[in-house]
Design a protein around this motif. Structure first.
Motif, PDB file in Angstrom:
ATOM      1  N   LYS A  45       0.767  -1.150  -0.166  1.00  0.00           N
ATOM      2  CA  LYS A  45      -0.059   0.103   0.101  1.00  0.00           C
ATOM      3  C   LYS A  45       0.751   1.282  -0.008  1.00  0.00           C
ATOM      4  O   LYS A  45       0.593   2.205  -0.455  1.00  0.00           O
ATOM      5  CB  LYS A  45      -0.743   0.110   1.155  1.00  0.00           C
ATOM      6  N   HIS A  47       3.920   1.395  -1.281  1.00  0.00           N
ATOM      7  CA  HIS A  47       4.307   1.711  -2.643  1.00  0.00           C
ATOM      8  C   HIS A  47       3.128   2.420  -3.751  1.00  0.00           C
ATOM      9  O   HIS A  47       3.458   3.089  -4.604  1.00  0.00           O
ATOM     10  CB  HIS A  47       4.856   0.387  -3.285  1.00  0.00           C
ATOM     11  N   GLN A  48       1.923   1.644  -3.408  1.00  0.00           N
ATOM     12  CA  GLN A  48       0.924   2.177  -4.508  1.00  0.00           C
ATOM     13  C   GLN A  48       0.753   3.733  -4.178  1.00  0.00           C
ATOM     14  O   GLN A  48       0.520   4.393  -5.135  1.00  0.00           O
ATOM     15  CB  GLN A  48      -0.439   1.408  -3.965  1.00  0.00           C
ATOM     16  N   TYR A  51       3.399   5.343  -6.238  1.00  0.00           N
ATOM     17  CA  TYR A  51       2.807   5.376  -7.641  1.00  0.00           C
ATOM     18  C   TYR A  51       1.660   6.321  -7.881  1.00  0.00           C
ATOM     19  O   TYR A  51       1.699   6.729  -9.142  1.00  0.00           O
ATOM     20  CB  TYR A  51       2.279   3.781  -8.230  1.00  0.00           C
ATOM     21  N   GLN A  52       0.632   6.303  -6.900  1.00  0.00           N
ATOM     22  CA  GLN A  52      -0.427   7.390  -7.232  1.00  0.00           C
ATOM     23  C   GLN A  52       0.062   8.847  -7.415  1.00  0.00           C
ATOM     24  O   GLN A  52      -0.337   9.646  -8.193  1.00  0.00           O
ATOM     25  CB  GLN A  52      -1.210   7.139  -6.032  1.00  0.00           C
TER      26      GLN A  52
END
Length: 81
Positions: A45, A47-48, A51-52
């Motif tokens: 989460k 890392h997400q 990326y977001q």
């Protein structure tokens, strides 16, 4: 070609960071990111969230990003504090 400073600026614009250090050669980047926003999130989460913050740049400008993400308490523990 994207610079490490640009990648750092992109992340900082989309994610409040306590520590943000990006290194790279224009194609492959490595980042250390410490953010309060990571508190209570799994590594995936976290890392997400990065990326977001990078959005479409991950597909168009940044070809590879290796990152180590930490909440402030994880960062303190990792540094023996």
């Amino acid at each position: 070609m994207v610079t490490p400073q640009q990648v750092q600026d992109y992340i900082a614009a989309g994610l409040p960071c306590d520590v943000l250090d990006v290194k790279g050669d224009g194609h492959h980047f490595e980042a250390i990111i410490v953010s309060e926003a990571f508190t209570g999130l799994s590594r995936i989460k976290q890392h997400q969230r990065v990326y977001q913050a990078l959005g479409e740049r991950m597909r168009e400008e940044i070809h590879a990003l290796s990152m180590k993400t930490y909440s402030p308490s994880e960062w303190a523990a990792a540094n023996g504090q």
